[in-house]
Design a protein around this motif. Structure first.
Motif, mmCIF file in Angstrom:
data_model
loop_
_atom_site.group_PDB
_atom_site.id
_atom_site.type_symbol
_atom_site.label_atom_id
_atom_site.label_comp_id
_atom_site.label_asym_id
_atom_site.label_seq_id
_atom_site.Cartn_x
_atom_site.Cartn_y
_atom_site.Cartn_z
ATOM 1 N N LEU A 115 11.857 -10.481 -20.303
ATOM 2 C CA LEU A 115 13.110 -9.895 -19.835
ATOM 3 C C LEU A 115 12.817 -8.673 -18.978
ATOM 4 N N GLY A 116 13.817 -8.258 -18.219
ATOM 5 C CA GLY A 116 13.678 -7.077 -17.393
ATOM 6 C C GLY A 116 13.892 -7.347 -15.916
ATOM 7 N N ALA A 117 14.201 -6.270 -15.186
ATOM 8 C CA ALA A 117 14.508 -6.366 -13.752
ATOM 9 C C ALA A 117 13.284 -6.145 -12.879
ATOM 10 N N SER A 118 12.102 -6.221 -13.484
ATOM 11 C CA SER A 118 10.875 -5.845 -12.772
ATOM 12 C C SER A 118 10.674 -6.602 -11.458
ATOM 13 N N GLY A 119 10.981 -7.890 -11.438
ATOM 14 C CA GLY A 119 10.801 -8.668 -10.215
ATOM 15 C C GLY A 119 11.666 -8.153 -9.082
ATOM 16 N N GLY A 120 12.927 -7.889 -9.364
ATOM 17 C CA GLY A 120 13.837 -7.370 -8.352
ATOM 18 C C GLY A 120 13.468 -5.963 -7.921
ATOM 19 N N VAL A 121 13.106 -5.128 -8.900
ATOM 20 C CA VAL A 121 12.723 -3.750 -8.605
ATOM 21 C C VAL A 121 11.463 -3.726 -7.733
ATOM 22 N N SER A 122 10.499 -4.572 -8.053
ATOM 23 C CA SER A 122 9.271 -4.639 -7.262
ATOM 24 C C SER A 122 9.556 -5.108 -5.843
ATOM 25 N N SER A 123 10.481 -6.046 -5.694
ATOM 26 C CA SER A 123 10.858 -6.520 -4.357
ATOM 27 C C SER A 123 11.386 -5.372 -3.515
ATOM 28 N N VAL A 124 12.230 -4.557 -4.111
ATOM 29 C CA VAL A 124 12.805 -3.410 -3.411
ATOM 30 C C VAL A 124 11.729 -2.371 -3.097
ATOM 31 N N LEU A 125 10.873 -2.089 -4.077
ATOM 32 C CA LEU A 125 9.812 -1.100 -3.890
ATOM 33 C C LEU A 125 8.871 -1.479 -2.748
ATOM 34 N N PHE A 126 8.440 -2.736 -2.722
ATOM 35 C CA PHE A 126 7.496 -3.162 -1.689
ATOM 36 C C PHE A 126 8.172 -3.281 -0.329
ATOM 37 N N SER A 127 9.458 -3.563 -0.314
ATOM 38 C CA SER A 127 10.200 -3.545 0.947
ATOM 39 C C SER A 127 10.212 -2.128 1.509
ATOM 40 N N PHE A 128 10.438 -1.162 0.637
ATOM 41 C CA PHE A 128 10.429 0.241 1.057
ATOM 42 C C PHE A 128 9.068 0.628 1.633
ATOM 43 N N ILE A 129 8.002 0.186 0.973
ATOM 44 C CA ILE A 129 6.650 0.536 1.412
ATOM 45 C C ILE A 129 6.357 -0.041 2.797
ATOM 46 N N LEU A 130 6.904 -1.223 3.108
ATOM 47 C CA LEU A 130 6.727 -1.776 4.448
ATOM 48 C C LEU A 130 7.311 -0.849 5.506
ATOM 49 N N PHE A 131 8.449 -0.231 5.183
ATOM 50 C CA PHE A 131 9.102 0.642 6.140
ATOM 51 C C PHE A 131 8.462 2.025 6.196
ATOM 52 N N ASP A 132 7.886 2.476 5.068
ATOM 53 C CA ASP A 132 7.323 3.828 5.040
ATOM 54 C C ASP A 132 6.117 3.895 4.103
ATOM 55 N N PRO A 133 5.010 3.229 4.450
ATOM 56 C CA PRO A 133 3.841 3.157 3.559
ATOM 57 C C PRO A 133 3.132 4.485 3.359
ATOM 58 N N ALA A 134 3.292 5.417 4.303
ATOM 59 C CA ALA A 134 2.558 6.679 4.229
ATOM 60 C C ALA A 134 3.311 7.765 3.465
#
Length: 206
Positions: A115-134
């Motif tokens: 259980l948990g929202a980890s998959g969705g949260v990770s999707s959002v986190l890695f999307s953010f990193i694509l836009f601002d990895p530094a």
């Protein structure tokens, strides 16, 4: 009110409710065997709105709130109202897609639950990193490292914990959710690849 905050509120409320109603928790939790045998496909979604305990809930919702609003803003700036729909799709599909490998791995194991929202949260986190990895992300306000470095550590930790299992938290979903977030973001905005490369030129570890 942002869609991100609405998702956080809904997840907090459904998690609290499920903790009080164990029959609901058992019905909503991701049990691959029940999905396979009884065709209870709804578990792919409902399991993402309940959590193992308060710490699990707090961690996931803090990450979602911190980075979700920024990704939601970028998507909306790029595509207007459609961007909001795309952001929700990123999150919900991230929950679903990240559970598919777990389903295939455990569909014949009646006692496996996650259980948990980890998959969705990770999707959002890695999307953010694509836009601002530094961009520097700080652990407890002290240790600051670029987002892309935290992402690498996150993947390694998830892979390690995924092998241990035993806590009802689908650590594999962190990895697969992150990969989905990258693929989804590139699909809807291919230019992010060049943007990501340009951002890396200014990368500083400390």
């Amino acid at each position: 009110m942002s869609v991100t905050l609405i998702l956080v509120i809904i997840t907090v409320l459904t998690s609290l409710y499920a903790w009080q109603k164990q029959d609901i928790l058992r019905k909503w939790i991701f049990n691959p065997y029940s999905v396979n045998k009884y065709k209870q496909y709804y578990r792919f979604v409902t399991s993402g709105f309940i959590h193992n305990d308060f710490i699990h809930l707090l961690f996931n919702m803090l990450v979602l709130w911190m980075f979700g609003e920024q990704v939601e803003y970028v998507f909306t700036a790029l595509y207007g109202t459609t961007g909001t729909v795309l952001f929700v799709a990123l999150y919900i599909l991230g929950i679903i897609v990240s559970d598919i490998p777990t389903y295939l791995k455990h569909k014949d194991h009646a006692y496996y639950n996650a259980l948990g929202a980890s998959g969705g949260v990770s999707s959002v986190l890695f999307s953010f990193i694509l836009f601002d990895p530094a961009q520097k992300l700080y652990l407890y306000g002290i240790l600051g490292l670029p987002g892309i470095v935290w992402a690498a550590l996150y993947v390694l930790y998830s892979a390690y914990m995924g092998k241990r299992e035993g806590d009802n938290i689908n650590h594999d979903a962190h990895l697969y959710g992150g990969l989905f977030g990258i693929a989804f973001t590139i699909l809807i905005y291919p230019k992010v690849i060049m943007h990501f490369i340009e951002q890396l030129k200014g990368l500083s570890l400390f």
